[in-house]
Design a protein around this motif. Structure first.
Motif, short mmCIF file in Angstrom:
data_model
loop_
_atom_site.label_atom_id
_atom_site.label_comp_id
_atom_site.label_asym_id
_atom_site.label_seq_id
_atom_site.Cartn_x
_atom_site.Cartn_y
_atom_site.Cartn_z
N MET A 122 -6.41 10.80 5.98
CA MET A 122 -5.39 10.63 4.93
C MET A 122 -4.40 9.57 5.37
O MET A 122 -3.91 9.61 6.52
N CYS A 123 -4.08 8.64 4.48
CA CYS A 123 -3.11 7.58 4.76
C CYS A 123 -2.03 7.62 3.68
O CYS A 123 -2.33 7.61 2.49
N LEU A 124 -0.78 7.67 4.14
CA LEU A 124 0.35 7.81 3.23
C LEU A 124 1.17 6.52 3.16
O LEU A 124 1.71 6.06 4.16
N ASP A 125 1.22 5.94 1.98
CA ASP A 125 2.12 4.85 1.58
C ASP A 125 1.95 3.57 2.38
O ASP A 125 2.94 2.94 2.78
N VAL A 126 0.70 3.17 2.59
CA VAL A 126 0.41 1.86 3.18
C VAL A 126 -0.77 1.23 2.47
O VAL A 126 -1.51 1.90 1.75
N LEU A 127 -0.96 -0.05 2.74
CA LEU A 127 -2.22 -0.74 2.51
C LEU A 127 -2.80 -1.09 3.88
O LEU A 127 -2.04 -1.25 4.85
N PRO A 128 -4.12 -1.25 3.98
CA PRO A 128 -4.66 -1.79 5.22
C PRO A 128 -4.00 -3.13 5.56
O PRO A 128 -3.55 -3.86 4.66
N THR A 129 -3.95 -3.45 6.83
CA THR A 129 -3.16 -4.60 7.29
C THR A 129 -3.51 -5.89 6.56
O THR A 129 -2.62 -6.62 6.11
N LEU A 130 -4.79 -6.20 6.44
CA LEU A 130 -5.18 -7.45 5.77
C LEU A 130 -4.68 -7.49 4.33
O LEU A 130 -4.19 -8.53 3.86
N VAL A 135 -1.02 -9.32 -0.23
CA VAL A 135 -0.26 -9.08 -1.46
C VAL A 135 1.20 -9.51 -1.34
O VAL A 135 1.92 -9.56 -2.34
N MET A 136 1.65 -9.84 -0.12
CA MET A 136 3.04 -10.24 0.07
C MET A 136 3.17 -11.74 -0.18
O MET A 136 2.73 -12.56 0.62
N ALA A 141 7.90 -10.73 -1.77
CA ALA A 141 7.75 -10.51 -0.33
C ALA A 141 9.07 -10.18 0.35
O ALA A 141 9.10 -9.73 1.49
N ALA A 142 10.19 -10.39 -0.36
CA ALA A 142 11.49 -10.08 0.23
C ALA A 142 11.60 -8.61 0.62
O ALA A 142 12.31 -8.26 1.57
N VAL A 143 10.87 -7.74 -0.09
CA VAL A 143 10.92 -6.32 0.23
C VAL A 143 10.37 -6.04 1.63
O VAL A 143 10.70 -5.05 2.26
N GLY A 144 9.53 -6.94 2.11
CA GLY A 144 8.93 -6.78 3.43
C GLY A 144 9.51 -7.73 4.46
O GLY A 144 8.80 -8.15 5.38
N GLY A 243 2.53 -6.03 -8.50
CA GLY A 243 1.50 -6.80 -9.17
C GLY A 243 0.13 -6.79 -8.53
O GLY A 243 -0.57 -7.81 -8.55
N PHE A 244 -0.29 -5.66 -7.97
CA PHE A 244 -1.66 -5.57 -7.44
C PHE A 244 -2.18 -4.17 -7.66
O PHE A 244 -1.43 -3.23 -7.94
N ASP A 245 -3.49 -4.01 -7.53
CA ASP A 245 -4.16 -2.73 -7.74
C ASP A 245 -4.41 -2.09 -6.39
O ASP A 245 -5.36 -2.44 -5.69
#
Length: 286
Positions: A122-130, A135-136, A141-144, A243-245
Protein backbone atom coordinates in the motif's frame (compact mmCIF):
# COMPACT_ATOMS: atom_id res chain seq x y z
CA UNK A 1 7.32 9.53 22.47
CA UNK A 2 6.28 5.95 21.90
CA UNK A 3 3.31 4.00 20.60
CA UNK A 4 1.47 2.74 23.66
CA UNK A 5 1.78 -1.01 24.16
CA UNK A 6 4.60 -1.45 21.63
CA UNK A 7 8.10 -2.74 22.42
CA UNK A 8 11.10 -0.87 21.03
CA UNK A 9 14.22 -2.35 19.48
CA UNK A 10 17.50 -1.20 17.96
CA UNK A 11 17.91 -3.33 14.84
CA UNK A 12 20.51 -3.36 12.08
CA UNK A 13 19.83 -2.12 8.59
CA UNK A 14 22.28 -2.10 5.68
CA UNK A 15 25.94 -1.34 6.48
CA UNK A 16 25.28 -1.54 10.20
CA UNK A 17 22.96 1.48 10.34
CA UNK A 18 20.80 1.06 13.43
CA UNK A 19 17.07 1.58 13.11
CA UNK A 20 14.63 2.45 15.86
CA UNK A 21 11.77 -0.04 15.51
CA UNK A 22 8.45 -0.30 17.37
CA UNK A 23 6.81 -3.74 17.39
CA UNK A 24 3.41 -4.71 18.75
CA UNK A 25 0.71 -7.36 18.48
CA UNK A 26 0.88 -10.87 17.11
CA UNK A 27 -0.16 -12.59 13.91
CA UNK A 28 0.74 -12.04 10.23
CA UNK A 29 3.31 -9.23 9.95
CA UNK A 30 2.55 -5.78 8.58
CA UNK A 31 5.31 -3.16 8.24
CA UNK A 32 4.34 0.53 8.35
CA UNK A 33 6.72 3.18 6.96
CA UNK A 34 6.34 6.89 7.73
CA UNK A 35 7.02 9.93 5.57
CA UNK A 36 8.34 13.51 5.77
CA UNK A 37 8.59 15.43 8.05
CA UNK A 38 7.56 12.78 10.54
CA UNK A 39 8.54 9.60 12.36
CA UNK A 40 6.97 6.21 13.02
CA UNK A 41 4.53 8.00 15.35
CA UNK A 42 2.26 8.76 12.38
CA UNK A 43 1.02 5.19 12.75
CA UNK A 44 0.09 5.42 16.45
CA UNK A 45 -3.66 4.91 15.85
CA UNK A 46 -3.48 2.58 12.84
CA UNK A 47 -0.77 0.45 14.45
CA UNK A 48 -2.75 -0.15 17.63
CA UNK A 49 -5.82 -1.18 15.64
CA UNK A 50 -3.89 -3.56 13.38
CA UNK A 51 -2.02 -5.03 16.34
CA UNK A 52 -5.26 -6.67 17.51
CA UNK A 53 -4.57 -9.49 15.04
CA UNK A 54 -1.26 -8.69 13.34
CA UNK A 55 2.37 -8.24 14.24
CA UNK A 56 2.88 -4.57 13.44
CA UNK A 57 6.39 -3.27 12.77
CA UNK A 58 6.97 0.50 12.67
CA UNK A 59 10.56 1.61 12.02
CA UNK A 60 11.96 5.09 11.84
CA UNK A 61 13.48 5.20 8.36
CA UNK A 62 17.24 5.67 8.23
CA UNK A 63 17.96 9.37 8.56
CA UNK A 64 14.76 10.07 10.50
CA UNK A 65 13.54 9.97 14.08
CA UNK A 66 15.77 7.96 16.38
CA UNK A 67 17.33 5.84 13.64
CA UNK A 68 20.93 6.21 12.48
CA UNK A 69 21.77 9.12 10.21
CA UNK A 70 24.66 8.31 7.88
CA UNK A 71 25.83 11.05 5.53
CA UNK A 72 24.90 9.02 2.45
CA UNK A 73 23.23 5.73 1.50
CA UNK A 74 19.71 7.03 0.88
CA UNK A 75 18.78 5.30 -2.34
CA UNK A 76 15.36 3.79 -1.93
CA UNK A 77 16.97 0.45 -2.79
CA UNK A 78 19.18 0.72 0.30
CA UNK A 79 16.32 1.95 2.46
CA UNK A 80 14.13 -0.93 1.24
CA UNK A 81 16.89 -3.38 2.09
CA UNK A 82 16.92 -1.88 5.61
CA UNK A 83 13.26 -2.77 5.98
CA UNK A 84 13.65 -6.31 4.66
CA UNK A 85 16.63 -6.84 6.98
CA UNK A 86 14.78 -5.55 10.03
CA UNK A 87 11.80 -7.82 9.34
CA UNK A 88 14.13 -10.80 8.90
CA UNK A 89 15.86 -10.00 12.19
CA UNK A 90 12.43 -10.13 13.82
CA UNK A 91 11.82 -13.54 12.22
CA UNK A 92 9.67 -12.59 9.23
CA UNK A 93 10.65 -13.74 5.74
CA UNK A 94 7.47 -12.24 4.24
CA UNK A 95 5.27 -9.32 5.20
CA UNK A 96 2.68 -6.85 3.99
CA UNK A 97 4.07 -3.34 3.54
CA UNK A 98 2.38 0.05 3.90
CA UNK A 99 4.20 3.32 3.23
CA UNK A 100 3.26 6.99 3.40
CA UNK A 101 5.05 9.78 1.52
CA UNK A 102 8.81 9.02 1.60
CA UNK A 103 8.01 5.68 3.18
CA UNK A 104 5.75 4.90 0.23
CA UNK A 105 8.69 5.39 -2.14
CA UNK A 106 10.72 2.98 -0.01
CA UNK A 107 7.80 0.54 -0.06
CA UNK A 108 7.51 0.87 -3.86
CA UNK A 109 11.19 0.00 -4.27
CA UNK A 110 10.88 -2.90 -1.82
CA UNK A 111 8.02 -4.29 -3.90
CA UNK A 112 10.11 -4.15 -7.06
CA UNK A 113 13.31 -5.49 -5.51
CA UNK A 114 11.83 -8.08 -3.14
CA UNK A 115 8.65 -9.46 -4.76
CA UNK A 116 8.98 -12.77 -2.90
CA UNK A 117 9.13 -10.94 0.44
CA UNK A 118 6.46 -8.23 0.08
CA UNK A 119 3.10 -10.00 -0.10
CA UNK A 120 0.86 -6.92 -0.26
CA UNK A 121 1.72 -3.27 -0.87
CA UNK A 122 0.00 0.00 0.00
CA UNK A 123 1.30 3.45 -0.96
CA UNK A 124 -0.24 6.60 0.48
CA UNK A 125 -0.24 9.96 -1.33
CA UNK A 126 2.70 9.63 -3.70
CA UNK A 127 3.51 8.92 -7.31
CA UNK A 128 6.46 6.72 -8.25
CA UNK A 129 9.60 8.82 -8.50
CA UNK A 130 9.79 8.97 -12.30
CA UNK A 131 6.16 9.99 -12.58
CA UNK A 132 6.54 12.58 -9.83
CA UNK A 133 9.26 14.39 -11.73
CA UNK A 134 7.40 14.01 -15.02
CA UNK A 135 4.20 15.72 -13.82
CA UNK A 136 6.00 18.63 -12.13
CA UNK A 137 6.16 21.43 -14.68
CA UNK A 138 5.24 25.05 -15.15
CA UNK A 139 3.80 27.08 -12.29
CA UNK A 140 2.14 24.00 -10.77
CA UNK A 141 5.63 22.77 -9.86
CA UNK A 142 5.78 25.50 -7.22
CA UNK A 143 3.91 23.16 -4.88
CA UNK A 144 6.97 20.92 -4.94
CA UNK A 145 9.60 23.59 -4.36
CA UNK A 146 11.17 21.51 -1.58
CA UNK A 147 11.88 18.72 -4.08
CA UNK A 148 13.99 21.06 -6.18
CA UNK A 149 15.65 22.72 -3.20
CA UNK A 150 16.81 19.44 -1.68
CA UNK A 151 17.96 18.11 -5.05
CA UNK A 152 20.78 20.64 -5.11
CA UNK A 153 24.41 19.65 -4.38
CA UNK A 154 25.55 19.19 -0.80
CA UNK A 155 25.92 22.42 1.14
CA UNK A 156 23.42 25.16 0.37
CA UNK A 157 20.14 23.28 1.00
CA UNK A 158 21.37 22.02 4.34
CA UNK A 159 22.45 25.48 5.47
CA UNK A 160 19.27 27.16 4.30
CA UNK A 161 16.98 24.65 6.00
CA UNK A 162 18.99 24.48 9.22
CA UNK A 163 18.79 28.27 9.52
CA UNK A 164 14.99 28.06 9.92
CA UNK A 165 14.36 24.38 10.57
CA UNK A 166 11.18 24.64 12.63
CA UNK A 167 9.65 27.10 10.16
CA UNK A 168 10.61 24.92 7.20
CA UNK A 169 9.31 21.62 8.54
CA UNK A 170 6.35 23.23 10.28
CA UNK A 171 5.30 24.80 6.98
CA UNK A 172 4.59 21.35 5.53
CA UNK A 173 2.81 20.13 8.65
CA UNK A 174 0.51 23.15 8.33
CA UNK A 175 0.11 23.21 4.55
CA UNK A 176 -0.49 19.54 3.87
CA UNK A 177 -2.97 18.72 6.61
CA UNK A 178 -6.69 19.42 6.56
CA UNK A 179 -7.32 18.73 10.26
CA UNK A 180 -4.84 20.47 12.62
CA UNK A 181 -6.24 18.49 15.56
CA UNK A 182 -5.00 15.27 13.97
CA UNK A 183 -1.44 16.17 14.99
CA UNK A 184 -1.58 17.22 18.67
CA UNK A 185 0.89 19.79 19.98
CA UNK A 186 3.12 17.22 21.68
CA UNK A 187 3.32 15.07 18.54
CA UNK A 188 4.02 18.12 16.39
CA UNK A 189 6.83 19.12 18.75
CA UNK A 190 8.24 15.61 18.43
CA UNK A 191 8.22 15.82 14.62
CA UNK A 192 9.89 19.22 14.63
CA UNK A 193 12.59 18.16 17.09
CA UNK A 194 13.31 14.98 15.14
CA UNK A 195 13.52 16.85 11.82
CA UNK A 196 15.59 19.70 13.27
CA UNK A 197 18.15 17.12 14.34
CA UNK A 198 18.21 15.38 10.97
CA UNK A 199 18.53 18.09 8.33
CA UNK A 200 21.54 16.62 6.45
CA UNK A 201 20.06 13.12 6.29
CA UNK A 202 16.60 14.31 5.26
CA UNK A 203 18.14 16.38 2.47
CA UNK A 204 20.22 13.37 1.43
CA UNK A 205 17.07 11.27 1.21
CA UNK A 206 15.42 13.81 -1.09
CA UNK A 207 18.59 14.31 -3.12
CA UNK A 208 18.64 10.58 -3.84
CA UNK A 209 15.20 10.90 -5.44
CA UNK A 210 16.66 13.27 -8.04
CA UNK A 211 19.70 11.08 -8.72
CA UNK A 212 20.15 7.38 -7.95
CA UNK A 213 16.43 6.69 -7.49
CA UNK A 214 15.66 8.08 -10.94
CA UNK A 215 18.37 5.88 -12.44
CA UNK A 216 17.16 2.72 -10.73
CA UNK A 217 13.48 3.34 -11.48
CA UNK A 218 14.34 4.08 -15.12
CA UNK A 219 16.15 0.76 -15.36
CA UNK A 220 13.12 -1.08 -14.00
CA UNK A 221 10.78 0.72 -16.37
CA UNK A 222 12.98 -0.13 -19.35
CA UNK A 223 13.13 -3.78 -18.26
CA UNK A 224 9.35 -3.96 -17.87
CA UNK A 225 9.54 -4.73 -14.15
CA UNK A 226 6.24 -4.26 -12.34
CA UNK A 227 4.73 -4.75 -8.92
CA UNK A 228 3.20 -8.24 -9.02
CA UNK A 229 1.60 -8.35 -5.57
CA UNK A 230 -1.81 -6.82 -4.76
CA UNK A 231 -1.31 -3.03 -4.57
CA UNK A 232 -3.54 -0.37 -3.04
CA UNK A 233 -2.85 3.33 -3.62
CA UNK A 234 -4.74 6.00 -1.68
CA UNK A 235 -4.19 9.62 -2.67
CA UNK A 236 -5.71 13.02 -2.41
CA UNK A 237 -7.17 14.02 -5.76
CA UNK A 238 -4.22 16.26 -6.55
CA UNK A 239 -3.79 14.51 -9.88
CA UNK A 240 -6.93 16.27 -11.05
CA UNK A 241 -5.78 19.53 -9.49
CA UNK A 242 -2.41 19.41 -11.27
CA UNK A 243 -3.66 18.03 -14.56
CA UNK A 244 -2.68 14.35 -14.70
CA UNK A 245 -4.29 10.95 -14.23
CA UNK A 246 -2.76 9.48 -11.08
CA UNK A 247 -4.48 6.11 -11.46
CA UNK A 248 -3.15 5.71 -15.00
CA UNK A 249 0.36 6.51 -13.78
CA UNK A 250 0.14 3.80 -11.15
CA UNK A 251 -1.34 1.25 -13.58
CA UNK A 252 1.92 1.44 -15.54
CA UNK A 253 3.68 -0.04 -12.51
CA UNK A 254 1.16 -2.38 -10.86
CA UNK A 255 -0.62 -5.36 -12.40
CA UNK A 256 -3.16 -5.77 -9.56
CA UNK A 257 -4.10 -2.23 -8.53
CA UNK A 258 -6.82 -0.74 -6.35
CA UNK A 259 -6.51 3.06 -6.68
CA UNK A 260 -8.58 5.26 -4.38
CA UNK A 261 -8.88 8.94 -3.56
CA UNK A 262 -9.59 10.33 -0.10
CA UNK A 263 -11.06 13.52 1.27
CA UNK A 264 -8.50 13.47 4.10
CA UNK A 265 -5.37 15.57 3.88
CA UNK A 266 -1.86 14.36 3.20
CA UNK A 267 -1.43 13.06 6.74
CA UNK A 268 -4.26 10.59 6.25
CA UNK A 269 -3.03 7.97 8.71
CA UNK A 270 -3.48 10.58 11.42
CA UNK A 271 -6.45 12.46 9.98
CA UNK A 272 -8.47 9.39 9.01
CA UNK A 273 -6.96 6.36 10.80
CA UNK A 274 -10.17 4.34 10.57
CA UNK A 275 -10.25 4.74 6.78
CA UNK A 276 -6.61 3.68 6.42
CA UNK A 277 -6.94 0.75 8.81
CA UNK A 278 -9.98 -0.52 6.93
CA UNK A 279 -8.14 -0.14 3.61
CA UNK A 280 -5.19 -2.15 4.93
CA UNK A 281 -7.56 -4.91 6.02
CA UNK A 282 -9.23 -4.85 2.58
CA UNK A 283 -5.83 -5.17 0.90
CA UNK A 284 -4.84 -8.14 3.04
CA UNK A 285 -7.93 -10.02 1.85
CA UNK A 286 -6.85 -9.84 -1.79
Amino acid sequence: MRIEGFAYHRLSGVDGVELNVAVGGSGPPVVLLHGFPQTHLIWREVARELAVDHTVICPDLRGYGESGKPLDGYSKRTMAADVVGVAAELGHSQFALVGHDRGALVAFRAGLDHPDVVTHLMCLDVLPTLDMWDVMHGTTAAVGFHLYLMAQPVGLPERMIAAAADEFFGYFLDLWGKDPAAIPADVRAEYLAASRNAVPSIVADYRASATIDVQQDSEDLAAGNKLRMPVTVIQQDWGAALGFDAAARWKNWATNLDHRTTTAGHFMAEESPGEITAAVRDLLKR
